[in-house]
Design a protein around this motif. Structure first.
Motif, PDB file in Angstrom:
ATOM      1  N   MET A  56       0.850  -1.170   0.000  1.00  0.00           N
ATOM      2  CA  MET A  56       0.000   0.000   0.000  1.00  0.00           C
ATOM      3  C   MET A  56       0.890   1.225   0.000  1.00  0.00           C
ATOM      4  SD  MET A  56      -2.870   1.290   2.728  1.00  0.00           S
ATOM      5  CE  MET A  56      -4.319   0.676   1.907  1.00  0.00           C
ATOM      6  N   LEU A  57       0.558   2.177  -0.840  1.00  0.00           N
ATOM      7  CA  LEU A  57       1.257   3.461  -0.873  1.00  0.00           C
ATOM      8  C   LEU A  57       0.367   4.469  -0.162  1.00  0.00           C
ATOM      9  CD1 LEU A  57       2.355   3.534  -4.639  1.00  0.00           C
ATOM     10  CD2 LEU A  57       3.543   2.499  -2.699  1.00  0.00           C
ATOM     11  N   LEU A  58       0.771   4.922   1.011  1.00  0.00           N
ATOM     12  CA  LEU A  58       0.024   5.917   1.782  1.00  0.00           C
ATOM     13  C   LEU A  58       0.597   7.289   1.449  1.00  0.00           C
ATOM     14  CD1 LEU A  58       0.035   4.004   5.176  1.00  0.00           C
ATOM     15  CD2 LEU A  58      -1.895   4.286   3.622  1.00  0.00           C
ATOM     16  N   ILE A  59      -0.212   8.137   0.866  1.00  0.00           N
ATOM     17  CA  ILE A  59       0.256   9.423   0.365  1.00  0.00           C
ATOM     18  C   ILE A  59       0.019  10.494   1.422  1.00  0.00           C
ATOM     19  CG2 ILE A  59       0.012  11.134  -1.466  1.00  0.00           C
ATOM     20  CD1 ILE A  59      -1.254   8.687  -3.083  1.00  0.00           C
ATOM     21  N   ASN A  60       1.105  11.016   1.967  1.00  0.00           N
ATOM     22  CA  ASN A  60       1.036  12.088   2.946  1.00  0.00           C
ATOM     23  C   ASN A  60       1.274  13.405   2.242  1.00  0.00           C
ATOM     24  OD1 ASN A  60       0.657  10.582   5.423  1.00  0.00           O
ATOM     25  ND2 ASN A  60       2.686   9.764   5.018  1.00  0.00           N
ATOM     26  N   ALA A  61       0.241  14.224   2.182  1.00  0.00           N
ATOM     27  CA  ALA A  61       0.331  15.509   1.505  1.00  0.00           C
ATOM     28  C   ALA A  61       1.179  16.470   2.318  1.00  0.00           C
ATOM     29  CB  ALA A  61      -1.066  16.083   1.291  1.00  0.00           C
ATOM     30  N   GLY A  62       1.965  17.244   1.623  1.00  0.00           N
ATOM     31  CA  GLY A  62       2.767  18.267   2.275  1.00  0.00           C
ATOM     32  C   GLY A  62       1.985  19.557   2.368  1.00  0.00           C
ATOM     33  N   ALA A  63       2.667  20.654   2.141  1.00  0.00           N
ATOM     34  CA  ALA A  63       2.047  21.973   2.258  1.00  0.00           C
ATOM     35  C   ALA A  63       0.924  22.147   1.241  1.00  0.00           C
ATOM     36  CB  ALA A  63       3.101  23.051   2.063  1.00  0.00           C
ATOM     37  N   ILE A  64      -0.223  22.583   1.718  1.00  0.00           N
ATOM     38  CA  ILE A  64      -1.390  22.840   0.879  1.00  0.00           C
ATOM     39  C   ILE A  64      -1.733  24.320   1.015  1.00  0.00           C
ATOM     40  CG2 ILE A  64      -3.817  22.250   0.481  1.00  0.00           C
ATOM     41  CD1 ILE A  64      -1.988  19.876   0.016  1.00  0.00           C
ATOM     42  N   ASP A  65      -2.015  24.983  -0.113  1.00  0.00           N
ATOM     43  CA  ASP A  65      -2.361  26.401  -0.028  1.00  0.00           C
ATOM     44  C   ASP A  65      -3.851  26.582   0.294  1.00  0.00           C
ATOM     45  OD1 ASP A  65      -3.877  26.207  -2.384  1.00  0.00           O
ATOM     46  OD2 ASP A  65      -2.273  26.994  -3.647  1.00  0.00           O
ATOM     47  N   ALA A  66      -4.278  27.823   0.373  1.00  0.00           N
ATOM     48  CA  ALA A  66      -5.654  28.137   0.780  1.00  0.00           C
ATOM     49  C   ALA A  66      -6.701  27.543  -0.162  1.00  0.00           C
ATOM     50  CB  ALA A  66      -5.839  29.648   0.871  1.00  0.00           C
ATOM     51  N   SER A  67      -6.335  27.307  -1.418  1.00  0.00           N
ATOM     52  CA  SER A  67      -7.289  26.735  -2.373  1.00  0.00           C
ATOM     53  C   SER A  67      -7.357  25.219  -2.273  1.00  0.00           C
ATOM     54  CB  SER A  67      -6.906  27.124  -3.800  1.00  0.00           C
ATOM     55  OG  SER A  67      -5.752  26.410  -4.213  1.00  0.00           O
TER      56      SER A  67
END
Length: 113
Positions: free
Chosen positions: A1-12
């Motif tokens: 399983m590839l668990l995708i951890n999102a990094g920095a997300i902007d206001a949108s």
């Protein structure tokens, strides 16, 4: 399983490290390779609810995960590949692995069922 951890997300809600086309291309590559078992993108973090059960059996429910981290689980792919090296190659190709994001590779447990 590839668990995708999102990094920095902007206001949108968009990541500065990759765009929608890169995700579309990666998704197509996984499908075309015939290794996709399942996968989903998760809804926005504000929709999350955390449940904990204390030693007394009492349930506690709170909005959000409130993890002490800058990463957020954004989605996953379950792929069927012959070994860890191949899984690591696919994880490195994932747009979510760039910049402040990461992809955790873990085998799915087999309990012989």
């Amino acid at each position: 399983m590839l668990l995708i951890n999102a990094g920095a997300i902007d206001a949108s809600g968009a990541s500065a490290e990759c765009d929608v086309q890169e995700w579309t291309d990666y998704d197509k590559a996984v499908r075309d390779a015939g290794i996709l078992v399942s996968g989903e993108s998760l809804a926005d973090l504000v929709t999350a609810t955390t449940v904990r059960v204390g030693p007394d059996g009492q349930r506690s429910v709170v909005d959000g995960p409130f993890a002490e981290t800058h990463e957020v689980l954004g989605g996953f792919y379950v792929i069927d590949v012959p070994n860890l090296d191949v899984a690591l190659d696919w994880a490195a190709r994932c747009p979510g692995a760039r910049g402040s994001g990461s992809v955790v590779v873990r085998p799915v447990a087999d309990f012989g069922a």
